[in-house]
Motif scaffolding. Structure first.
Motif, PDB file in Angstrom:
ATOM      1  N   PHE A 157       0.810  -1.223   0.000  1.00 26.52           N
ATOM      2  CA  PHE A 157       0.000   0.000   0.000  1.00 26.52           C
ATOM      3  C   PHE A 157       0.845   1.275   0.000  1.00 26.52           C
ATOM      4  O   PHE A 157       0.283   2.366   0.098  1.00 26.52           O
ATOM      5  CB  PHE A 157      -0.928   0.005   1.217  1.00 26.52           C
ATOM      6  CG  PHE A 157      -1.966  -1.081   1.196  1.00 26.52           C
ATOM      7  CD1 PHE A 157      -3.063  -0.979   0.358  1.00 26.52           C
ATOM      8  CD2 PHE A 157      -1.824  -2.212   1.986  1.00 26.52           C
ATOM      9  CE1 PHE A 157      -4.018  -1.985   0.326  1.00 26.52           C
ATOM     10  CE2 PHE A 157      -2.771  -3.230   1.960  1.00 26.52           C
ATOM     11  CZ  PHE A 157      -3.874  -3.108   1.125  1.00 26.52           C
ATOM     12  N   GLU A 160       0.107   3.592  -3.166  1.00 26.56           N
ATOM     13  CA  GLU A 160      -1.225   4.196  -3.084  1.00 26.56           C
ATOM     14  C   GLU A 160      -1.254   5.323  -2.055  1.00 26.56           C
ATOM     15  O   GLU A 160      -1.873   6.364  -2.283  1.00 26.56           O
ATOM     16  CB  GLU A 160      -2.266   3.136  -2.721  1.00 26.56           C
ATOM     17  CG  GLU A 160      -3.676   3.700  -2.605  1.00 26.56           C
ATOM     18  CD  GLU A 160      -4.670   2.723  -2.002  1.00 26.56           C
ATOM     19  OE1 GLU A 160      -5.675   3.174  -1.448  1.00 26.56           O
ATOM     20  OE2 GLU A 160      -4.410   1.505  -2.085  1.00 26.56           O
ATOM     21  N   SER A 163       0.140   8.367  -3.524  1.00 22.26           N
ATOM     22  CA  SER A 163      -0.793   8.969  -4.475  1.00 22.26           C
ATOM     23  C   SER A 163      -1.895   9.741  -3.764  1.00 22.26           C
ATOM     24  O   SER A 163      -2.255  10.852  -4.173  1.00 22.26           O
ATOM     25  CB  SER A 163      -1.403   7.889  -5.370  1.00 22.26           C
ATOM     26  OG  SER A 163      -0.406   7.207  -6.110  1.00 22.26           O
ATOM     27  N   PRO A 366      -2.997   2.808 -11.234  1.00 20.92           N
ATOM     28  CA  PRO A 366      -1.653   2.874 -10.628  1.00 20.92           C
ATOM     29  C   PRO A 366      -0.737   1.789 -11.183  1.00 20.92           C
ATOM     30  O   PRO A 366      -1.195   0.675 -11.470  1.00 20.92           O
ATOM     31  CB  PRO A 366      -1.919   2.676  -9.130  1.00 20.92           C
ATOM     32  CG  PRO A 366      -3.363   2.979  -8.944  1.00 20.92           C
ATOM     33  CD  PRO A 366      -4.044   2.598 -10.214  1.00 20.92           C
ATOM     34  N   ARG A 375      -4.626  -2.892  -7.661  1.00 17.69           N
ATOM     35  CA  ARG A 375      -4.507  -1.630  -8.389  1.00 17.69           C
ATOM     36  C   ARG A 375      -5.873  -1.032  -8.673  1.00 17.69           C
ATOM     37  O   ARG A 375      -6.059   0.192  -8.609  1.00 17.69           O
ATOM     38  CB  ARG A 375      -3.746  -1.867  -9.690  1.00 17.69           C
ATOM     39  CG  ARG A 375      -2.286  -2.235  -9.479  1.00 17.69           C
ATOM     40  CD  ARG A 375      -1.683  -2.862 -10.711  1.00 17.69           C
ATOM     41  NE  ARG A 375      -1.591  -1.929 -11.816  1.00 17.69           N
ATOM     42  CZ  ARG A 375      -1.316  -2.285 -13.065  1.00 17.69           C
ATOM     43  NH1 ARG A 375      -1.115  -3.568 -13.355  1.00 17.69           N
ATOM     44  NH2 ARG A 375      -1.240  -1.378 -14.011  1.00 17.69           N
ATOM     45  N   SER A 378      -7.089   0.502  -5.477  1.00 20.32           N
ATOM     46  CA  SER A 378      -6.397   1.772  -5.270  1.00 20.32           C
ATOM     47  C   SER A 378      -7.005   2.865  -6.137  1.00 20.32           C
ATOM     48  O   SER A 378      -7.215   3.994  -5.678  1.00 20.32           O
ATOM     49  CB  SER A 378      -4.907   1.619  -5.587  1.00 20.32           C
ATOM     50  OG  SER A 378      -4.290   0.704  -4.708  1.00 20.32           O
ATOM     51  N   GLU A 382      -8.671   6.419  -5.026  1.00 15.74           N
ATOM     52  CA  GLU A 382      -8.136   7.674  -5.558  1.00 15.74           C
ATOM     53  C   GLU A 382      -9.217   8.473  -6.279  1.00 15.74           C
ATOM     54  O   GLU A 382      -9.319   9.697  -6.111  1.00 15.74           O
ATOM     55  CB  GLU A 382      -6.975   7.390  -6.512  1.00 15.74           C
ATOM     56  CG  GLU A 382      -5.729   6.867  -5.816  1.00 15.74           C
ATOM     57  CD  GLU A 382      -4.613   6.601  -6.810  1.00 15.74           C
ATOM     58  OE1 GLU A 382      -4.642   7.164  -7.916  1.00 15.74           O
ATOM     59  OE2 GLU A 382      -3.696   5.818  -6.485  1.00 15.74           O
TER      60      GLU A 382
END
Length: 505
Positions: A157, A160, A163, A366, A375, A378, A382
Motif C-alpha cells: 500500500f 497508493e 498517491s 496505478p 490496483r 487503489s 483515488e
C-alpha cells in the motif's frame, strides 16, 4: 381635469416603483435563502469530512492452528499500528485458520501463509487477486514472521498512500505531512497525473487501422479485442463504463507537419525523429473524432507503413509505439515480406498488449502493486477522493460567487442540486470511513455531477456576466424619456400649488 390626470400618472408610477422594488428584493433573496452557505463553506474548507481509509487485512494460516495464528495476528497488528508513514490508513486485521470461500470477500488484502521447509520468509502477490502468498519455515520465530508480514503489507500500500497524499496536498484536506518519498516520486506522480484523462463515468475507445497502401485492408479486431482488451475492461467497468468503435482507412498519408521518416543507409531502416511523434497523427485527413457522446474518446492508432518504407522505427529508442497524454496511443506495425490482406488476431497480439498498457495509463490505473485487483481498489479510492475534492471546490466557488454577487437570483434547481451534492458528499465521506469504497465512488460521482450542474446553471451564468452597471446602461435610456415628462409635470404642479397658496394668503 389636466391636473388630475397628471397626478394619476404620478401615482401610478409611484405604485409601480413601490411594488417592483420589494418584488425584485424578494426574487433575489428568497431563492438565495435556500442555499446552505454554511455547509457549502464547510465542505470547501475541508471541515465537513476527515479523509480516512480503513483497510481490512485477513490473515489465513491453515497450518498454524488457532492459538499460534492468533499470536501471529496480534504481532502483525502491533507492528502495523507502529507504522507512521501510512497515516491515512486505519488497518484492521482478522485471523482465520481456514481458507475463505470463493464468494467470501470482506477484506481488502488476504495474507495466505503456507509452510515450506528450510526457507526464509518469502512473499508474492497474485496477478488477478488481492492475495499475498507468504511462505515460511514452520520453525521460524513468530516475531520475525510478524515483522516480515507487516513490512510486506506496507510495501503493498506504499505507492497508493503516496498517491492519496499527493492528491490531498495543497487542499484543505491535507494532513499536514507530505509522505511522498522523494523528488523523483513526486515527478513520477506528476507524470502519471498529466498523461491520464480526467475521471469520467464513460470512456469511448476507438481502435483505428491506418495503412499507407492498399494492404492490409482488414483486421480480425473483434477477436483480438475479446482476447486481449475485454478481460481488462471487465474489472475496470466497476469504476467507469466503456464503449468500443473500430475503423480502417487505406492510403493514409503522414501529417504534413512532420519532416517524415528518413532512411538510414547503415541499418536499412526508416527512422522517425522523436520530435515528429507529437505531430505524427494526421488530424486533417485521419477520421479521429475528439469526442463521442458524453465521455472523452481514447484513440488507439495502428499504423502500417508500406513495404517500401519499412521497417519504420523511432530513431532515438528503436521502439515502435508511444503514448500521447490525454489522447491515446500509437503503434507502428512493420509488414512482413509475405504480407496478407488481413491482419489475424495472432498478428495483433503484441499490438493489443501494448494498447492495454496504454489504456491502463490513460485511465489512471496505478502502476503498483503487481496485483491488478489491488490496483483497481487503489484507483477506486483515488477516484473517490478526487471527486470529493472536486465537488467540494465547486461548492466553495458557488458559495463565493453567491456572496459576491448579491443581486444574482438563485433558481430552485440550483438549490436542489446543492442539497443533493451535500447529501451525497456526506454519504461518500461516511462510506470512506467505513471502508465501502465502491459506494463512496458512486456517491462522489453524483455529488460532483450535481455540483457542476449547479455552478454552470445557464440562467445563472448569464447573470454572472451581466453586472449592475450593464443593467443601468440598458434601462436608463428606456426609463429616461418616461421620467422627464413626469418630473417636469410634478414640478409644474408644485409651482401651481405654491402660487395658489401665496395668492390665498
Amino acid at each position: 381635469m389636466g391636473w388630475t390626470r397628471r397626478w394619476i400618472i404620478i401615482a401610478f408610477w409611484v405604485v409601480v416603483a413601490c411594488l417592483g422594488l420589494p418584488y425584485w428584493i424578494w426574487t433575489t433573496s428568497i431563492h438565495r435563502s435556500h442555499l446552505p452557505l454554511g455547509m457549502m463553506n464547510s465542505w470547501a474548507e475541508g471541515k465537513a469530512c476527515q479523509m480516512s481509509y480503513p483497510l481490512h487485512i485477513r490473515l489465513s494460516a491453515p497450518d498454524l492452528g488457532e492459538q499460534a495464528g492468533s499470536l501471529l495476528a496480534e504481532g502483525v497488528m502491533r507492528r502495523m499500528n507502529e507504522l507512521t508513514d501510512l497515516q491515512l490508513y486505519t488497518f484492521k486485521l482478522s485471523y482465520n485458520d481456514s481458507l475463505p470461500t470463493s464468494t467470501e470477500r470482506d477484506w481488502d488484502l488476504l495474507v495466505l501463509l503456507s509452510e515450506e521447509q528450510n526457507t526464509n520468509p518469502e512473499a508474492s502477490l497474485r496477478s488477478w487477486a488481492p492475495v499475498l502468498d507468504v511462505r515460511y519455515d514452520p520453525n521460524s520465530d513468530t516475531n520475525t514472521l510478524a515483522t516480515f508480514i507487516s513490512q510486506e503489507v506496507r510495501t503493498v500500500f506504499e505507492y497508493e498512500h503516496e498517491s492519496l497524499t499527493y492528491l490531498l496536498n495543497d487542499t484543505p484536506y491535507a494532513t499536514g505531512k507530505d509522505t511522498t518519498s522523494s523528488l523523483e516520486g513526486k515527478t513520477r506522480l506528476d507524470a502519471r497525473t498529466t498523461r491520464a484523462f480526467k475521471y469520467a463515468s464513460m470512456y469511448h475507445l476507438t481502435f483505428s487501422l491506418f495503412t499507407s497502401s492498399a494492404s492490409p485492408s482488414s483486421w480480425d479486431v473483434d477477436e483480438a479485442l475479446n482476447k486481449y482488451i475485454t478481460p481488462l475492461l471487465q474489472p475496470l467497468s466497476k469504476i467507469s463504463k466503456f464503449t468500443i468503435n473500430t475503423q480502417v482507412q487505406l492510403h493514409a498519408s503522414f501529417s504534413p507537419s512532420i519532416a517524415g521518416p528518413m532512411h538510414d543507409a547503415t541499418s536499412g531502416k526508416w527512422l522517425l525523429q522523436k520530435t515528429d511523434l507529437s505531430g505524427f497523427v494526421n488530424a486533417a485527413e485521419w477520421p479521429l473524432s475528439p469526442s463521442i457522446g458524453a465521455g472523452p474518446t481514447i484513440n488507439f492508432v495502428l499504423y502500417v507503413p508500406s513495404v517500401e518504407q519499412s521497417p519504420l522505427e523511432i530513431a532515438e529508442t528503436g521502439g515502435t509505439s508511444w503514448l500521447v497524454p490525454q489522447w491515446g496511443g500509437v503503434q507502428i506495425l512493420n509488414p512482413s515480406d509475405m504480407q496478407s490482406a488481413t491482419l489475424s488476431a495472432g498478428d495483433l497480439e503484441q499490438v493489443m498488449l501494448t494498447f492495454a498498457d496504454h489504456l491502463t495509463a490513460l485511465v489512471g490505473l496505478p502502476p503498483s502493486p503487481q496485483s491488478l485487483a489491488l490496483r483497481l481498489s487503489s484507483l477506486t479510492r483515488e477516484r473517490a477522493t478526487s471527486l470529493i475534492l472536486s465537488a467540494s471546490s465547486t461548492l466553495g466557488a458557488l458559495a463565493r460567487l453567491t456572496l459576491k454577487l448579491t443581486s444574482i437570483s438563485i433558481p430552485d434547481s440550483v438549490a436542489k442540486s446543492v442539497d443533493e451534492t451535500i447529501a451525497r458528499l456526506d454519504q461518500a465521506c461516511l462510506d470512506l470511513r467505513e471502508g465501502r469504497f465502491d459506494s463512496a465512488l458512486s456517491n462522489a460521482r453524483i455529488a460532483n455531477d450535481e455540483a457542476e450542474r449547479a455552478f454552470f446553471e445557464p440562467s445563472m451564468v448569464g447573470q454572472v456576466y451581466f453586472p449592475d452597471e450593464h443593467k443601468v446602461a440598458v434601462y436608463v435610456p428606456l426609463l429616461g424619456p418616461m421620467a422627464v415628462p413626469l418630473v417636469m409635470a410634478a414640478l409644474k404642479e408644485l409651482r401651481k400649488l405654491r402660487a395658489a397658496k401665496l395668492k390665498s394668503a
